[in-house]
Design a protein around this motif. Sequence first.
Motif, mmCIF file in Angstrom:
data_model
loop_
_atom_site.group_PDB
_atom_site.id
_atom_site.type_symbol
_atom_site.label_atom_id
_atom_site.label_comp_id
_atom_site.label_asym_id
_atom_site.label_seq_id
_atom_site.Cartn_x
_atom_site.Cartn_y
_atom_site.Cartn_z
ATOM 1 N N ARG A 60 37.512 -3.476 -46.022
ATOM 2 C CA ARG A 60 36.991 -2.381 -46.207
ATOM 3 C C ARG A 60 38.144 -1.400 -45.884
ATOM 4 O O ARG A 60 38.204 -0.297 -46.891
ATOM 5 C CB ARG A 60 35.831 -2.760 -45.717
ATOM 6 C CG ARG A 60 35.176 -3.648 -46.525
ATOM 7 C CD ARG A 60 33.352 -3.430 -46.734
ATOM 8 N NE ARG A 60 32.520 -4.151 -47.010
ATOM 9 C CZ ARG A 60 32.359 -5.377 -46.686
ATOM 10 N NH1 ARG A 60 32.270 -5.547 -45.604
ATOM 11 N NH2 ARG A 60 31.539 -6.051 -47.614
ATOM 12 N N LEU A 79 38.838 2.047 -48.583
ATOM 13 C CA LEU A 79 38.716 2.564 -48.869
ATOM 14 C C LEU A 79 39.095 3.862 -48.406
ATOM 15 O O LEU A 79 39.550 5.781 -48.804
ATOM 16 C CB LEU A 79 37.405 3.234 -47.984
ATOM 17 C CG LEU A 79 35.971 2.537 -47.896
ATOM 18 C CD1 LEU A 79 34.987 2.186 -47.044
ATOM 19 C CD2 LEU A 79 35.323 2.979 -49.136
ATOM 20 N N SER A 100 32.070 7.437 -46.275
ATOM 21 C CA SER A 100 32.143 5.942 -45.435
ATOM 22 C C SER A 100 32.706 5.642 -44.442
ATOM 23 O O SER A 100 32.704 4.952 -43.302
ATOM 24 C CB SER A 100 32.036 4.678 -46.959
ATOM 25 O OG SER A 100 31.517 5.297 -48.025
ATOM 26 N N PHE A 110 40.942 -2.093 -56.001
ATOM 27 C CA PHE A 110 40.793 -3.002 -56.766
ATOM 28 C C PHE A 110 41.304 -4.921 -55.875
ATOM 29 O O PHE A 110 40.492 -5.423 -55.935
ATOM 30 C CB PHE A 110 40.973 -3.187 -57.946
ATOM 31 C CG PHE A 110 40.065 -2.180 -58.770
ATOM 32 C CD1 PHE A 110 39.091 -1.746 -58.295
ATOM 33 C CD2 PHE A 110 40.150 -1.155 -59.838
ATOM 34 C CE1 PHE A 110 38.363 -0.562 -58.508
ATOM 35 C CE2 PHE A 110 39.428 0.104 -60.308
ATOM 36 C CZ PHE A 110 38.527 0.171 -59.663
ATOM 37 N N VAL A 148 25.570 6.818 -62.285
ATOM 38 C CA VAL A 148 26.362 5.905 -62.081
ATOM 39 C C VAL A 148 26.870 6.762 -60.563
ATOM 40 O O VAL A 148 27.069 6.182 -59.613
ATOM 41 C CB VAL A 148 27.373 6.085 -62.741
ATOM 42 C CG1 VAL A 148 28.198 4.008 -61.786
ATOM 43 C CG2 VAL A 148 27.017 4.356 -63.846
ATOM 44 N N LEU A 181 41.243 4.820 -51.916
ATOM 45 C CA LEU A 181 40.346 4.671 -52.848
ATOM 46 C C LEU A 181 40.709 6.751 -53.075
ATOM 47 O O LEU A 181 39.945 7.986 -53.467
ATOM 48 C CB LEU A 181 38.830 4.317 -52.624
ATOM 49 C CG LEU A 181 39.232 2.726 -53.866
ATOM 50 C CD1 LEU A 181 37.593 2.525 -53.260
ATOM 51 C CD2 LEU A 181 38.806 2.970 -55.125
ATOM 52 N N MET A 199 31.942 -0.656 -51.192
ATOM 53 C CA MET A 199 33.087 -1.398 -50.051
ATOM 54 C C MET A 199 32.572 0.243 -48.756
ATOM 55 O O MET A 199 32.348 -0.667 -47.630
ATOM 56 C CB MET A 199 34.492 -0.674 -50.567
ATOM 57 C CG MET A 199 35.036 -1.528 -51.701
ATOM 58 S SD MET A 199 34.865 -3.348 -50.493
ATOM 59 C CE MET A 199 34.446 -3.939 -51.907
ATOM 60 N N GLY A 200 32.119 1.034 -49.064
ATOM 61 C CA GLY A 200 31.712 2.258 -47.659
ATOM 62 C C GLY A 200 29.994 1.734 -47.185
ATOM 63 O O GLY A 200 30.779 1.218 -46.102
ATOM 64 N N LEU A 254 32.503 10.229 -51.656
ATOM 65 C CA LEU A 254 32.416 8.920 -51.145
ATOM 66 C C LEU A 254 32.767 8.416 -50.211
ATOM 67 O O LEU A 254 32.906 7.513 -48.937
ATOM 68 C CB LEU A 254 32.252 8.234 -52.511
ATOM 69 C CG LEU A 254 30.699 8.468 -53.029
ATOM 70 C CD1 LEU A 254 30.585 8.050 -54.632
ATOM 71 C CD2 LEU A 254 29.345 8.202 -51.645
ATOM 72 N N ILE A 299 34.838 10.577 -55.465
ATOM 73 C CA ILE A 299 35.461 9.913 -54.547
ATOM 74 C C ILE A 299 36.057 9.331 -53.602
ATOM 75 O O ILE A 299 36.215 8.961 -52.996
ATOM 76 C CB ILE A 299 36.667 8.920 -56.044
ATOM 77 C CG1 ILE A 299 36.375 8.273 -56.877
ATOM 78 C CG2 ILE A 299 37.800 7.575 -55.290
ATOM 79 C CD1 ILE A 299 37.531 8.048 -58.120
ATOM 80 N N LEU A 320 24.466 5.150 -50.735
ATOM 81 C CA LEU A 320 25.271 5.387 -49.029
ATOM 82 C C LEU A 320 24.132 5.727 -48.944
ATOM 83 O O LEU A 320 23.942 5.438 -47.164
ATOM 84 C CB LEU A 320 27.021 5.817 -49.186
ATOM 85 C CG LEU A 320 27.752 5.592 -48.462
ATOM 86 C CD1 LEU A 320 27.818 4.366 -48.199
ATOM 87 C CD2 LEU A 320 28.675 6.784 -49.027
ATOM 88 N N ALA A 323 25.732 5.446 -56.837
ATOM 89 C CA ALA A 323 26.372 5.552 -55.599
ATOM 90 C C ALA A 323 26.163 6.566 -54.176
ATOM 91 O O ALA A 323 26.080 6.205 -53.737
ATOM 92 C CB ALA A 323 27.422 5.439 -55.802
ATOM 93 N N VAL A 355 34.055 4.746 -58.172
ATOM 94 C CA VAL A 355 33.132 5.594 -57.615
ATOM 95 C C VAL A 355 31.350 4.099 -57.081
ATOM 96 O O VAL A 355 31.179 4.077 -55.635
ATOM 97 C CB VAL A 355 32.101 6.920 -58.076
ATOM 98 C CG1 VAL A 355 31.223 7.444 -57.154
ATOM 99 C CG2 VAL A 355 33.485 7.506 -58.603
ATOM 100 N N LEU A 356 31.794 3.404 -57.583
ATOM 101 C CA LEU A 356 30.813 2.284 -57.706
ATOM 102 C C LEU A 356 31.258 1.855 -56.708
ATOM 103 O O LEU A 356 30.560 0.918 -55.053
ATOM 104 C CB LEU A 356 30.484 2.111 -58.997
ATOM 105 C CG LEU A 356 28.987 1.445 -58.858
ATOM 106 C CD1 LEU A 356 28.170 2.235 -58.837
ATOM 107 C CD2 LEU A 356 28.757 0.690 -60.005
ATOM 108 N N PHE A 357 32.580 1.247 -56.520
ATOM 109 C CA PHE A 357 33.321 0.180 -55.575
ATOM 110 C C PHE A 357 33.790 0.672 -54.557
ATOM 111 O O PHE A 357 33.068 0.155 -53.314
ATOM 112 C CB PHE A 357 34.909 0.031 -56.288
ATOM 113 C CG PHE A 357 35.320 -0.727 -56.068
ATOM 114 C CD1 PHE A 357 35.624 -2.276 -56.024
ATOM 115 C CD2 PHE A 357 36.522 -0.298 -55.379
ATOM 116 C CE1 PHE A 357 36.410 -2.983 -55.152
ATOM 117 C CE2 PHE A 357 37.772 -1.179 -54.682
ATOM 118 C CZ PHE A 357 37.560 -1.938 -54.793
ATOM 119 N N THR A 358 33.237 2.574 -54.032
ATOM 120 C CA THR A 358 33.293 2.566 -53.596
ATOM 121 C C THR A 358 32.391 2.925 -52.183
ATOM 122 O O THR A 358 32.467 3.254 -50.984
ATOM 123 C CB THR A 358 34.476 4.578 -53.519
ATOM 124 O OG1 THR A 358 35.033 4.694 -54.553
ATOM 125 C CG2 THR A 358 34.242 5.295 -52.489
ATOM 126 N N ALA A 359 31.263 3.418 -53.590
ATOM 127 C CA ALA A 359 30.303 3.307 -52.771
ATOM 128 C C ALA A 359 29.956 1.653 -51.733
ATOM 129 O O ALA A 359 29.565 1.344 -51.199
ATOM 130 C CB ALA A 359 29.079 3.633 -53.443
#
Lengths: 490, 618, 232, 119
Positions: free
Chosen positions: A106, A110, A143, A16, D86, A113, C75-76, A139, A136, D94, D90, C69-73
Amino acid sequence: MVNPVLFIVVPLGLAFAIPLLKYISKKIIRFVPALAFLFNLIFALRLIPVVMDHQVHVQIGGFIPPLGINLVAGPVGMLFVVLIALVGFLVSIYAFHPIKEKDEDRYHILYMLQLTGATGVVLTGDIFNLFVFFEILCLASYSLVAYLGNRAGIESAVKYLIQGSLGSGLILIGIGLLYGQFGTLNMADIAGRIHSVQSISVYVPLVLFITGFGVEAALFPLNAWLPDAHSSAPSTISAVLSGIAIEVGLYAVLRVVFTLFGITHMMGLFLLLGVLTLLIGELCAFSQDNIKRMLAFSSIGQIGLLVFAFSLASTLGIAGGFFQLISHTLGKALLFLAAGYMIAHTGSMEIASFQGMGKRMPFTSLAFTIGAFSMVGLPPFMGFPGKFMILKAALHDGQMLTLILLVFILIATVIEGAYFFRVVQVLYFAGEDLPDRERAPVAFSRFVPMFLFTGLIIVLGIYPSLITDLLDASALELLDRPDFIKSIIP
Amino acid sequence: MKLEILLAVVFGGSLLTYLLGKISKRARDILAILVLLAATAGIASLYGRSSTAILCTGFLDFPLVLRIHPFAWIFALTIAVVGLCAVIFSWHYIRKKGRTDFFYFMMLLVISSMIGIVLSGDFLSFYIFWEIMSWSTFLLISYNREEAIAAGMKYIVMSVAGSLVMLVGMISLYTQTGTLVFEGITRNLNSASSGYLQFILILFFVAFGIKNAIWPLHVWLPPAHSEAPSPFSSVLSGILIKIGTFGFILLIYGIVQVQVFVNLGHALFNVRNLLLLLGAVTILLPTFIALLQDDAKRLLAWSTVAQAGYMILGIAYGTSESLSGGTLHFFNHALFKSLLFMVVGAVEFRTNGVRDLNSLGGLIKKMPVTFAAGLIGVCGLIGVPLTNGFVSKWLIYHTLIVNHSPFLAFVALLGTWGTILYSYKLIHHIFLGQLPRKYEQLNAAPVSMKVPMIFLSLAVVVFGVLPGLPLHVINLSEIGFGMEPLAINMWGVVTGSGTIQMLNIATALTLGGIVLWLFFRMGRKNTRADQLDNYAAGAPVPADRYQYSVKFYDPLTSMIAPYLKDTADNFYSALARGIRNVGNGIRRIYTGDVGNYVMYIILFLAILIFIQLYWKVW
Amino acid sequence: MRKLISIILLGMVATGLFMSISQIPFGEPGERIGDHFINQGVNETGATNIVAAVVVSYRGFDTLGEVSVLFTAAMGLGAVIGLVRRKKTHTPIEPASLIVYTGCRFLFPVILLVGTYIVIHGHLTPGGGFQGGAVIASAFLLMYLGCRGKRIRENLSRGLESLGGLLFILLGVTGLVIGRDFLFSFLPEGEAGNLISAGIIPLIYMAVGLKVGSELTGIIDHLIEDTDELPE
Amino acid sequence: MNFLSEYTYYIGAFSLIIIGLYIILVKKNLMKVIIGFSIFDTGIYLFLIAVGYLREGTAPVFSKPGLDAGKMVDPVPQALVLTAIVIGVAVLALAVILAIKIYAHYGTLNLRKIKEQRW
């Protein structure tokens, strides 16, 4: 003693914080993941002796387990935490050199995360929380597969995402079904009540979980995303995907099968599934010309072997499976890093283009060779004790089915040997002999992780006893279900 | 010298040699020789000793044990000596090539791991050293690039297959007896059923048979031996495949016990008969395949396969005389076959890699020492009296005849007959006959090659005249196996139905030789004629039309060639192709269409649900 | 063919699901952990909105994960798009009509206010950080739609995002620092129903609202950015 | 029709799930597949909510005094659905961005044609 929740919170907090750190200095960002996972590694190692003695339970928010979320840091969990931190730390050193010119921050976010998600999955004691951390992980993986932004990466990421989120959806349905029947989400609590209801209504969540987590664990036939994703991702990410992500998927399957549902009588099915996965993975790898795809298919094969070992459902089998899992993680991470460095040098993923690498990049070739030997299970490298333990467990099991499947495992191992040795030959002996002068320098950030992985593979290959106690304790945790339940829900 | 220290010296020496090579090439070569000298001395100092040592107390909760006893001693000493010779031989041989540090490192590693194998006292350390030997050998076989790559591949795939089978057998023994230490297994194996023993034996036979190149498992050997660098070929042929022999002896005599082995199973079909049969086939086929070869090293390679058959016959027969024959033949073969590979290697070195027999000839004048060594080696191979091969073959024949196995005896004799043919072909094509023009400026072999060749030639002759030396050690090891030792003396063997005394033979031959020499001496003096000064049907043959010796045994070979197809090799090639095709077919399930992938997931789910609905597994 | 197979397979799956679901009585009270939350939630957490109590307090760790998760998305998304420097729009964008433009500018602060209200009152009434954050993001979406060409400052949104996440973590770690568990509610519960009550729930919701709002805005921003790039 | 009234919500939810899966399986267009995922997810949310439903229950919010705690629906599934939504958002975001990128690279959204990565 450090609170296990920090293993999740510290990398998450640092992830973060990276956008803020970027204002201070762009240079320091690349060191943050290494810092975070070094922290995890050191403190997780210090926690290991404690969890060998007794499981460490942590409540979140001060509510006792069935109500609040709890973390269970048992031998299995800590084993994975150490593994994740180790691989995370070493691979993040590799990424001191930017993977891509832009968007370095980024990538690091990632990456952290992804591994935080993995850590969360292995530590949590709550099924829905497991799902969240799993998301997490997934995702971030989607990415990162697409991180390079090229055709292959985007295509693989889309396919991975479609299959992965289908799996997640199935898991969510399973969680809903379980909550509907038992009114609780704590894994130990569910496990304690699981045999109180009619079979089919528990069986369906079980298969939903196996299918859902199986997608990430790359069980056949749920693994179609894997070769694409592993071959298109940046090499560091391939290393993490292959070394950590699918193992964590497998952890989830194990947790569900052994702890949550306590299955004892479907193991024949899983044995078959494991051997099928193994055979198909190795056969596909055998006829690959693209090195990363070959390694990816080899991962499928290894997962099959692991599934076989765990499905023996004996202390020996599970301990052997864990050993092989660690060996696969270290070995495959090393192989992907070494292959990635060579790919960066030649600009091609074709195996044939690696001719003369033994002269041009001697250290990297050596690292690759040792990784390959370890994969095949040759002593004195780490793959040997793993294979030895699994075979021992299989023969100890002694059932007819196991023995028949053993033949296929041997065939698959020979095939695996064939394609790995082929690459080793290409590295050293194919083509014309090059003069010594054409040697490419090894960048420090590339050298350190490969060197440490190689060292670990050799050290653990010679002294497997360093970790066998932990593995036995882990096997006991998975098998001794009543004890697990009682320790959380008294 | 303590066993742990011995192993530390050889393994540490290997690594040190590699590192030293980065600094100085010369120092590296000397160090390599010193390491093996030390090893030889160390092993020699252990003569007659029987002791065990713990290498490591807990590798996966198994102790790793080392042990020395006369049987291991003779193998270890042979390995060290032949290894030493090969390393000395490499001094000049390898200098022109690349990657010399690597070559020395692997060479020493192979030798070290072989010493480790024969000194190991339990199956786990046996296996570990075995595998180290396998992969280091693989790297060395591939060393010559090009065709060597395929040879290395063939070797390692078969080797991995074999060692996996061995691993299964070994762990199965563990689950049966609860230990992996050899003595413990022997002690606890009494209760095992005959069927189980045969199963275990077959598993191990596959593993050892691949290393020892028994007939259907031999296919890796000819290409590997011929494509490997020559010093390593002599290690391969001289000692490496004998590790398989070692395994056979260890298993049959050291673990299962020979009385049990002989009485196993059916009267007609049992593992012993199977092994004897395969041994016979291994003598017969490869001998005549060797006859067809035009590549010097490949010829020797096939000859090695054939000779391994003799050892198998000797070992599988299961009497103390046959075991002596087999073990002695191992020892002798190690000496003369590595000698022969060095001879061919020296020729190859001087002619820049020519191994084709048809393009060589007449080198006797250019390389006389090499020729003499080759002649002695070939005599040993055939089993000419006064060379060492004679005694061991005599022992094997004697066993077969005395114990009424006419078929096997016939095969063995037939094999020797073939051996004579191809041996002569070898020696003639290289050294006799016409010297091609391009080799007229050829130099003799360098000293570093001559020294090991002379040493080994002397050994072949000395042990031919004094077979009692090795037989004495072999007797000690037979006592160790609980068998009746042979009655021997320094010059030979005494048995109930026949005696062999090399003293008598030597005397007789020497006298005969003197008589012949006198005869020729007194006869007319030879006149030397120029090569072109002869006649063919009344007309002189022009120099450019002069026939070199090609297609030596043409009538014979064209007669037997159709029966000598290497079917095993074709079978394995077809198998490999088949697996590749299957793999190519199977990977089509990853069609690239994500719709299909999703379908697989749903299919998996549906099948699992179906299983429950239909069979009620839960 | 594909359709037929799909229908057969899905039929099988549906059968399985249905056989499982038929064991769960619909709308009947059962023995569940939810009962405890309803009965004790107000006492234990001080929040009158039990869902908020569950989301933030009992299952606060899930929420942390959810935020991640939202943060990951986000960033992704940024990583996939792979643009750092924003191109100056070369083609002039056709502005929206005056009415729309003015309407948007008028509504923007109102929506922001509503969003903030929902965030702050999460522990009292239905709503909370996620919902409020989404409302806040919708305000920015409106701005993008109505006032074309206006952009938020990316650095600002990412900074806020980061701050929100760090705040959450810090609130959690404070519990550890005072010697209790992670995410322990170290503030007094207060009187249920007051705005300032329910321990750290409002604080966490504020952090979440901040984070979700800026993240969703960032996501929208990225999507708009990329559609600008597309070939015609 | 007791059966239907008993299980209406479940049947509705599972119909949505199955329809979503069918779309994912059969449709070629990537956007349609994404829409299929949306429907699939919606079905799951509906199912989760239905699991927590209590006949004639009220929302679990003590917004005014005098509410009967025994009449409130289970708050846990609601919290789960909140989280799940949520996560769904997300994933959706993506997926959409990847679809945009796919279109930029391949000029098509037809999944049957995007088959460069195979075998």
